[in-house]
Design an enzyme around this catalytic site. Structure first.
Site, PDB file in Angstrom:
ATOM      1  N   HIS A  71       2.532  56.960  43.338  1.00  0.00           N
ATOM      2  CA  HIS A  71       3.570  56.513  44.011  1.00  0.00           C
ATOM      3  C   HIS A  71       4.740  56.986  43.367  1.00  0.00           C
ATOM      4  CE1 HIS A  71       6.438  52.814  44.802  1.00  0.00           C
ATOM      5  NE2 HIS A  71       6.175  53.618  46.124  1.00  0.00           N
ATOM      6  N   PRO A  94       1.894  48.945  36.769  1.00  0.00           N
ATOM      7  CA  PRO A  94       2.750  47.849  36.771  1.00  0.00           C
ATOM      8  C   PRO A  94       3.843  47.793  37.558  1.00  0.00           C
ATOM      9  CG  PRO A  94       2.899  48.999  34.574  1.00  0.00           C
ATOM     10  CD  PRO A  94       1.909  49.766  35.500  1.00  0.00           C
ATOM     11  N   CYS A  95       4.405  49.135  37.626  1.00  0.00           N
ATOM     12  CA  CYS A  95       5.592  49.238  38.333  1.00  0.00           C
ATOM     13  C   CYS A  95       5.716  48.758  39.493  1.00  0.00           C
ATOM     14  CB  CYS A  95       5.993  50.887  38.394  1.00  0.00           C
ATOM     15  SG  CYS A  95       6.307  51.676  36.726  1.00  0.00           S
ATOM     16  N   HIS A  96       4.894  48.924  40.513  1.00  0.00           N
ATOM     17  CA  HIS A  96       5.082  48.260  41.919  1.00  0.00           C
ATOM     18  C   HIS A  96       3.551  47.733  42.229  1.00  0.00           C
ATOM     19  CE1 HIS A  96       7.920  51.682  41.406  1.00  0.00           C
ATOM     20  NE2 HIS A  96       8.567  50.854  41.640  1.00  0.00           N
ATOM     21  N   GLY A  97       2.753  47.530  41.524  1.00  0.00           N
ATOM     22  CA  GLY A  97       1.372  47.097  41.683  1.00  0.00           C
ATOM     23  C   GLY A  97       0.334  47.893  42.530  1.00  0.00           C
TER      24      GLY A  97
END
Ligand code: FES
Length: 131
Positions: A71, A94-97
């Site tokens: 991503h 963890p940044c945007h799942g």
């Protein structure tokens, strides 16, 4: 270094390590039978970035992927004990799942592509050459 050799003799089943290759983190996971089966029981064509598990490994027990989320480039979690591995048992960004499965394939979340598999080969049973 264009290529590196990594001693994997200490990587227990179910565990993963991170090494650096060409300035990027590379994850090496010693897969359990259960996680190999989980990777193989899905229809590859039904995945966001279709790829069979067989096309991504040289030996089923060992998965090698570049550890950079496709991503926006965060480093996914899932190597150390206690870190979340996401809903599909691989890695979780963890940044945007984004959820990656036990073959490093994107299964859920905004990442568009699977974690890339770098060129690699087995020098012997306990040494992987990357690059
Ligand atoms: Fe990994 Fe956005 S950078 S989900």
């Amino acid at each position: 270094l264009a290529s590196i050799e990594v001693d994997i003799s200490g990587v227990q089943e179910g565990m993963a390590i991170k090494v650096m290759w060409r300035g990027k983190p590379v994850f090496i996971r010693h897969r359990t039978q259960e996680s190999i089966e989980a990777a193989r029981e899905v229809d590859p064509e039904a995945l966001p970035d279709p790829a069979s598990d067989e096309s991504r490994v040289n030996k089923p027990e060992w998965l090698v992927v570049v550890g950079v989320c496709t991503h926006l480039g965060c480093i996914p979690l899932g190597n150390s004990p206690g870190e979340p591995r996401g809903e599909y048992g691989g890695w979780f960004c963890p940044c945007h799942g984004s959820h990656y499965d036990t073959a490093g394939r994107i299964r859920k979340g905004p990442a568009p592509e699977n974690l890339p598999v770098p060129p690699h080969s087995f020098v012997n049973d306990t040494t992987i050459k990357i690059g």
